[in-house]
Design an enzyme around this catalytic site. Structure first.
Site, PDB file in Angstrom:
ATOM      1  CG  ASP A 144      57.413  39.742  -7.541  1.00 47.72           C
ATOM      2  OD1 ASP A 144      58.140  40.078  -7.168  1.00 47.72           O
ATOM      3  OD2 ASP A 144      55.681  39.919  -6.990  1.00 47.72           O
ATOM      4  CE  LYS A 185      53.018  45.571  -8.823  1.00 45.57           C
ATOM      5  NZ  LYS A 185      52.189  43.862  -7.958  1.00 45.57           N
ATOM      6  CG  ASP A 223      53.079  42.011 -10.734  1.00 44.72           C
ATOM      7  OD1 ASP A 223      52.865  41.875 -10.282  1.00 44.72           O
ATOM      8  OD2 ASP A 223      53.956  41.526  -9.524  1.00 44.72           O
ATOM      9  CE  LYS A 268      55.239  36.475  -7.036  1.00 46.05           C
ATOM     10  NZ  LYS A 268      54.174  36.670  -6.181  1.00 46.05           N
ATOM     11  NE  ARG A 270      51.381  45.920  -0.294  1.00 43.03           N
ATOM     12  CZ  ARG A 270      50.453  45.227  -0.106  1.00 43.03           C
ATOM     13  NH1 ARG A 270      49.818  45.305   1.361  1.00 43.03           N
ATOM     14  NH2 ARG A 270      50.440  44.189  -0.182  1.00 43.03           N
ATOM     15  CD  GLU A 301      56.205  43.360  -6.110  1.00 44.97           C
ATOM     16  OE1 GLU A 301      55.596  42.948  -6.592  1.00 44.97           O
ATOM     17  OE2 GLU A 301      56.352  42.002  -4.869  1.00 44.97           O
ATOM     18  CG  ASP A 330      56.069  38.330  -3.304  1.00 46.28           C
ATOM     19  OD1 ASP A 330      56.176  38.523  -4.447  1.00 46.28           O
ATOM     20  OD2 ASP A 330      54.981  37.158  -2.960  1.00 46.28           O
TER      21      ASP A 330
END
Length: 262
Positions: free
Chosen positions: A34, A29, A52, A41, A115, A113, A111
């Site tokens: 993010d 990933k 991330d 967030k 997956r 995202e 949030d």
């Protein structure tokens, strides 16, 4: 994001490899930043989001070391890169998106995202790369950090032998994995009235489990394992062998496991 996404593929072919040499696919990933998207967030939660992309950083580090360590199997690394930003074209809660391969997914929270990009990469690996083993590494859920803090990471697997081999490799490298269940009892929480699959399972709890169950929908019948490094991928302090910041958790254990595949 104004910056378009990318899927990067890297390959390691050991000397003398043939079509019968086992193939491992590693998916990382890489949300390069993010913001949380439209469901943005809080400021404090956003400060560390440049890490991330840790899953892809781990996969890239593994791929960079394969030749020097003479890893005896074919290894393909897939880096799923995107930025979760805010704009007029941003995806929205309630949207239905079509993943690679045609599965439709109802978005529950922008949030979550990671997956979404991981599902595309896993489905691509299953459809086009025919892996003997399919593994992914991701800073996927805050639930993993809440459950196991920053010392150990949950591992989910469809194959018990693969799970045990990864746990054993982690013991030798000081990267502790804790086996967690792919509990089918929770699968129904991912049912959707408007799509093949719901994006998240609000109100159920066990967020790391339901996220892993979501990813499982995209791996076919492969021997698959998922490492959720949301807690272990970053250290808040200088401690032991770790410096404050990104830890690279999983790099050493994956290399150890790859060296020992027979």
């Amino acid at each position: 994001s104004a910056t378009p996404p990318r899927l990067v593929r890297l390959d390691h072919e050991p000397q003398g490899a043939t079509e019968t040499t086992p193939r491992v696919v590693l998916v990382g990933k890489s949300i390069t930043f993010d913001s949380g998207g439209l469901q943005v967030k809080p400021a404090d939660g956003m400060l560390a989001m440049k890490t991330d992309m840790s899953g892809s950083a781990v996969v890239l580090a593994v791929m960079a070391a394969c030749r020097e360590l003479e890893v005896p199997v074919r290894v393909t690394g897939l880096l799923a890169l995107a930025e979760n930003a805010v704009g007029g074209a941003s995806y929205r809660p309630g949207d239905v998106v079509t993943q690679f391969g045609g599965t439709t997914v109802e978005i529950g929270n922008t949030d979550a995202e990671g997956r979404i990009v991981m599902a595309d990469a896993l489905a691509y690996a299953d459809a086009h790369l025919d892996p003997d083993y399919l593994l992914d590494v991701a800073t996927l859920t805050g639930a993993a950090r809440i459950a196991l803090a920053r010392v150990m990471a949950p591992v989910f697997a469809t194959d018990q032998g693969l799970c045990e081999a990864l746990v054993d490799a982690g013991r030798t490298t000081g990267e502790t994995l804790w086996p967690m269940p792919l509990a089918d009892t929770y699968r129904r929480a991912l049912d959707s009235d408007v799509a093949d699959l719901a994006h998240i399972a609000p109100g159920v709890g066990g967020g790391a489990v339901t996220a892993a169950l979501f990813l499982r929908e995209f791996v076919g019948e492969r021997r698959w394992a998922h490492l959720d490094i949301a807690g272990t991928g970053r250290s808040d302090v200088d401690a032991g062998i770790l410096a404050k910041g990104g830890t690279g958790f999983g790099t050493r254990l994956l290399l150890r496991w790859l060296e020992e595949i027979t």
